[in-house]
Write an enzyme that holds these catalytic residues in place. Structure first.
Site, PDB file in Angstrom:
ATOM      1  N   HIS A 221      39.592  33.800  43.349  1.00 35.03           N
ATOM      2  CA  HIS A 221      38.151  33.666  43.550  1.00 35.03           C
ATOM      3  C   HIS A 221      37.789  32.476  44.416  1.00 35.03           C
ATOM      4  O   HIS A 221      36.770  32.483  45.093  1.00 35.03           O
ATOM      5  CB  HIS A 221      37.427  33.681  42.202  1.00 35.03           C
TER       6      HIS A 221
ATOM      7  N   ARG B 111      28.005  39.001  42.030  1.00 33.72           N
ATOM      8  CA  ARG B 111      28.916  38.493  40.989  1.00 33.72           C
ATOM      9  C   ARG B 111      28.113  37.550  40.085  1.00 33.72           C
ATOM     10  O   ARG B 111      28.112  36.330  40.283  1.00 33.72           O
ATOM     11  CB  ARG B 111      30.092  37.749  41.623  1.00 33.72           C
TER      12      ARG B 111
ATOM     13  N   ARG C  60      26.400  43.034  38.954  1.00 29.35           N
ATOM     14  CA  ARG C  60      27.529  43.245  38.045  1.00 29.35           C
ATOM     15  C   ARG C  60      27.360  42.344  36.833  1.00 29.35           C
ATOM     16  O   ARG C  60      27.052  41.154  36.986  1.00 29.35           O
ATOM     17  CB  ARG C  60      28.846  42.921  38.750  1.00 29.35           C
TER      18      ARG C  60
ATOM     19  N   GLU D 151      38.888  49.103  38.357  1.00 32.01           N
ATOM     20  CA  GLU D 151      39.777  48.009  38.772  1.00 32.01           C
ATOM     21  C   GLU D 151      40.987  47.859  37.863  1.00 32.01           C
ATOM     22  O   GLU D 151      41.748  46.907  37.979  1.00 32.01           O
ATOM     23  CB  GLU D 151      39.008  46.697  38.917  1.00 32.01           C
TER      24      GLU D 151
ATOM     25  N   ASN E  87      40.613  44.213  44.386  1.00 30.55           N
ATOM     26  CA  ASN E  87      41.321  42.947  44.127  1.00 30.55           C
ATOM     27  C   ASN E  87      42.055  43.027  42.797  1.00 30.55           C
ATOM     28  O   ASN E  87      43.235  42.670  42.689  1.00 30.55           O
ATOM     29  CB  ASN E  87      40.335  41.776  44.068  1.00 30.55           C
ATOM     30  N   ASP E  88      41.339  43.487  41.785  1.00 29.24           N
ATOM     31  CA  ASP E  88      41.977  43.604  40.476  1.00 29.24           C
ATOM     32  C   ASP E  88      42.849  44.849  40.385  1.00 29.24           C
ATOM     33  O   ASP E  88      43.879  44.836  39.726  1.00 29.24           O
ATOM     34  CB  ASP E  88      40.914  43.601  39.362  1.00 29.24           C
TER      35      ASP E  88
ATOM     36  N   ARG F  74      46.784  37.661  41.062  1.00 32.82           N
ATOM     37  CA  ARG F  74      46.154  37.476  42.375  1.00 32.82           C
ATOM     38  C   ARG F  74      45.927  36.019  42.734  1.00 32.82           C
ATOM     39  O   ARG F  74      45.687  35.686  43.897  1.00 32.82           O
ATOM     40  CB  ARG F  74      44.824  38.255  42.429  1.00 32.82           C
TER      41      ARG F  74
ATOM     42  N   CYS G  11      34.363  47.542  46.699  1.00 32.31           N
ATOM     43  CA  CYS G  11      33.746  46.216  46.805  1.00 32.31           C
ATOM     44  C   CYS G  11      34.779  45.094  46.748  1.00 32.31           C
ATOM     45  O   CYS G  11      34.424  43.923  46.752  1.00 32.31           O
ATOM     46  CB  CYS G  11      32.681  46.016  45.724  1.00 32.31           C
TER      47      CYS G  11
HETATM   48  C1  PEP Z   1      37.631  43.232  42.529  1.00 31.10           C
HETATM   49  O1  PEP Z   1      38.351  43.029  41.548  1.00 31.10           O
HETATM   50  O2  PEP Z   1      38.010  43.847  43.547  1.00 31.10           O
HETATM   51  C2  PEP Z   1      36.249  42.718  42.546  1.00 31.10           C
HETATM   52  C3  PEP Z   1      35.427  43.024  43.526  1.00 31.10           C
HETATM   53  O3  PEP Z   1      35.871  41.882  41.540  1.00 31.10           O
HETATM   54  P1  PEP Z   1      36.321  40.341  41.488  1.00 31.10           P
HETATM   55  O4  PEP Z   1      36.981  40.012  42.796  1.00 31.10           O
HETATM   56  O5  PEP Z   1      35.104  39.534  41.257  1.00 31.10           O
HETATM   57  O6  PEP Z   1      37.277  40.331  40.343  1.00 31.10           O
HETATM   58 MG    MG Z   2      37.464  42.345  39.728  1.00 28.65          MG
END
Ligand code: PEP
Ligand code: MG
Length: 582
Positions: A205, A312, A349, A449, A472-473, A483, A520
């Site tokens: 993040h 977020r 979210r 995710e 991402n997740d 990650r 996203c």
């Molecule tokens: C993701 O996991 O792709 C996502 C958009 O949420 P975050 O990056 O905030 O976990």
């Molecule tokens: Mg996520």
């Protein structure tokens, strides 16, 4: 002497500036810039902490005296004397004052910075006795930080950041062992031209926030914060993931040239702002913005976003010493975002703290647990505290009276979680209705995710109006790669066939049921993946405002009728990455 440090390229462009080091501390401290007129109050906090620590040491000394233990514990007695001496040491107090008054660092940051400066001098000492005094100094500073912990920390303001710049015209770049997402948020409006951290992965993040700030950043640069010294001249090459320290005039000129080229490229892209995102074969593509704060809607509109695809909301909850924002404060924040988008839809979210987004620096960090990414985060955290979740849901529903809102729930995996979350949304509506408080309609969406969710899409489609794929997740959990951990970042692969299959089948199933689906995660803003996602049938992309125009440029050059067949071939390949460059 020129040298370079290598890390992961996470936010593009070139930054050149003087290093500001955020020293690592055994205690997690806040780093923010204060306004010049706050310097005296900040020094007062330090003086008070010093008095508390000194009194404490004196009390222990008295106790030792009363017990007649001075003689029994001569080392302890001597140690306390050393600590008292260090506490008053001019190099410590004078140095800290310098960082507070001249650089406008908050007291904790000033303390850890000065600790770093003095520690280096101790390291260079010949005398082993004196070298060992470094540990004592660390203990004294730790005690001061502990005493100061719990005092409320003011947020950085643009005014403070601007003030910090006065009298120091050189551009500044931030070098840290690690920065929490909350730290990054505080630096968001600040003067720094770039960031480097020792740790972190491409989609940690901290990296995501750096990208949202559209400033060059390198993470996972291992020992950068030890090798680079305060005020060193540094070049951050955010494209190559390289940090050049003390560059020669030739290297500087080269990077200066590159910097101007990046500027020209941006300038060219900015002309696309009002061009509709339509492919060569006439397919309309929705380009949405990811935001962290209501104020980010300005950048979203500036980049021509058609709405917010991911707000977020957890960034409203961070760095508040455990004081969560109440319903009214949240409502006002969501309302600002909705009004900021001037009638375009905003996808809010629900809170996603945990893993690499601790709620608060002072609070026990989620990494105290063995596997924070697998622990109590996102919807699990919300369902563990339904009263807190209801506060957020009511605030979102109330804000929805001011414009179109989509409510998005993160990290769902189980049918029972879906049922509980939706029942709480219903309860929040009832509570507002009973209280006679106005609220608006919302579309309900689920983030996909977790592989378990991606493999049970029909269940999600039965309950939700739309899906949003959090790649991402999804990558993290599909490939079992943290990650945020640079040690395994080479294995974090958006193009792994398993990831691509989960993404493609989610898109296909949603469309087959006539439901909207977007991506996203960071994949949506990666221009090297735009054609592949279009080929998989994706028509809605959500990314940081800074990435929208570059993705739009790719879209304008694409013909989806030709991409679908090619995407199937890439999906079927053992090495999709090799097929991508075909
Ligand atoms: C993701 O996991 O792709 C996502 C958009 O949420 P975050 O990056 O905030 O976990
Ligand atoms: Mg996520």
């Amino acid at each position: 002497m020129t040298f370079s440090v290598h890390g992961l390229a996470v936010s593009r462009g070139v930054a050149i500036g003087r290093a500001v080091i955020v020293a690592a501390s055994r205690i997690d401290v806040a780093h923010y810039l204060i306004a010049p007129e706050e310097a005296e109050a900040e020094l007062d906090r330090l003086r008070r902490a010093r008095t508390v620590v000194a009194d404490d040491i004196a009390r222990v000394q008295r106790t030792l005296g009363e017990l007649g233990s001075h003689d029994a514990h001569p080392e302890l007695s001597a140690l306390l004397d050393v600590h008292l001496m260090l506490l008053q040491d001019e190099q410590l107090t004078g140095g800290v004052k310098h960082w507070v008054v001249e650089r406008h660092y908050n007291a904790e940051w000033a303390l850890t910075t000065q600790l770093e400066v003095i520690s280096r001098q101790f390291d260079e000492m010949e005398d082993p006795y004196l070298r060992e005094r470094k540990a004592d100094l660390e203990q004294v500073v730790d005690r001061l930080l502990r005493v100061m912990r719990g005092e409320s920390a003011s947020m950085t303001t643009t005014a403070a950041a601007d003030a910090a710049r006065k009298g120091n015209e050189d551009p500044l770049v931030l070098i840290a062992h690690d920065l929490s997402p909350a730290d990054m948020l505080q630096f968001k409006q600040s003067v720094f031209a770039g960031f480097v951290t020792d740790v972190g992965g491409k989609t940690s993040h901290t990296a995501i926030v750096a990208r949202s700030m559209d400033i060059p950043a390198v993470v996972g640069a291992r020992s950068a914060s030890h090798l680079i010294r305060q005020d060193d001249w540094v070049v951050i090459d955010g494209d190559a993931g390289v940090v050049v320290v003390d560059p020669s005039p030739i290297v500087l000129a080269e990077y200066g040239f590159k910097q101007r080229q990046v500027e020209m490229e941006r300038e060219k892209l900015s002309r696309l702002k009002n061009t509709p995102a339509v492919t060569l074969d006439g397919q309309k593509i929705e380009l949405l913005a990811n935001i962290e704060q209501p104020e980010d809607t300005v950048a979203a509109l500036k980049a021509g976003a058609m709405g917010v695809g991911l707000f977020r909301s957890e960034f409203l909850f961070m760095g508040r010493s455990g004081q969560l924002p109440d319903e009214e404060e949240q409502y006002q924040a969501y309302r600002r975002a909705i009004e900021g988008m001037q009638g375009l839809p905003v996808t809010i979210r629900t809170v996603d703290v945990g893993a690499d987004k601790p709620l608060d620096r002072g609070a026990p960090r989620s990494d105290d647990h063995l596997n924070p990414a697998l622990g109590l985060r996102a919807i699990r955290w919300s369902l563990a505290d339904p009263a807190m979740f209801l506060v957020q849901l009511r605030a979102i529903l109330r804000a929805a009276a001011h414009g179109p809102v989509n409510l998005l729930i993160p990290m769902l995996a189980h049918g029972s979680e879906i049922r509980q979350a939706l029942a709480l949304v219903e309860r929040a509506r009832e509570q507002l209705a009973v209280a006679g408080v106005p609220y608006g309609p919302v579309k309900l969406g689920a983030m996909i995710e977790v592989p378990a969710a991606a493999l049970t899409i029909p269940l999600f489609l039965r309950h939700f109006d739309f899906l949003s794929i959090g790649t991402n997740d999804l990558i993290q959990y599909t490939l079992a790669i943290d990650r945020a951990d640079e040690a395994v970042s080479h294995l974090y692969d958006p193009l792994h066939p398993a990831v691509l299959q989960l993404v493609a089948s989610t898109i296909a199933q949603a469309h087959a049921m006539g439901k909207e689906v977007s991506v996203c995660g960071e994949m949506a803003g990666d221009v090297t993946l735009t054609r592949l996602l279009l080929g998989m049938g994706l028509r809605s992309f959500s990314m940081h405002p800074s990435q929208i125009l570059a993705v739009k440029q790719q879209i304008l050059r694409s013909d989806t009728s030709k991409l679908a067949g090619w995407a199937q071939e890439v999906l079927a390949a053992d090495e999709p990455a090799a097929r991508l460059v075909d």
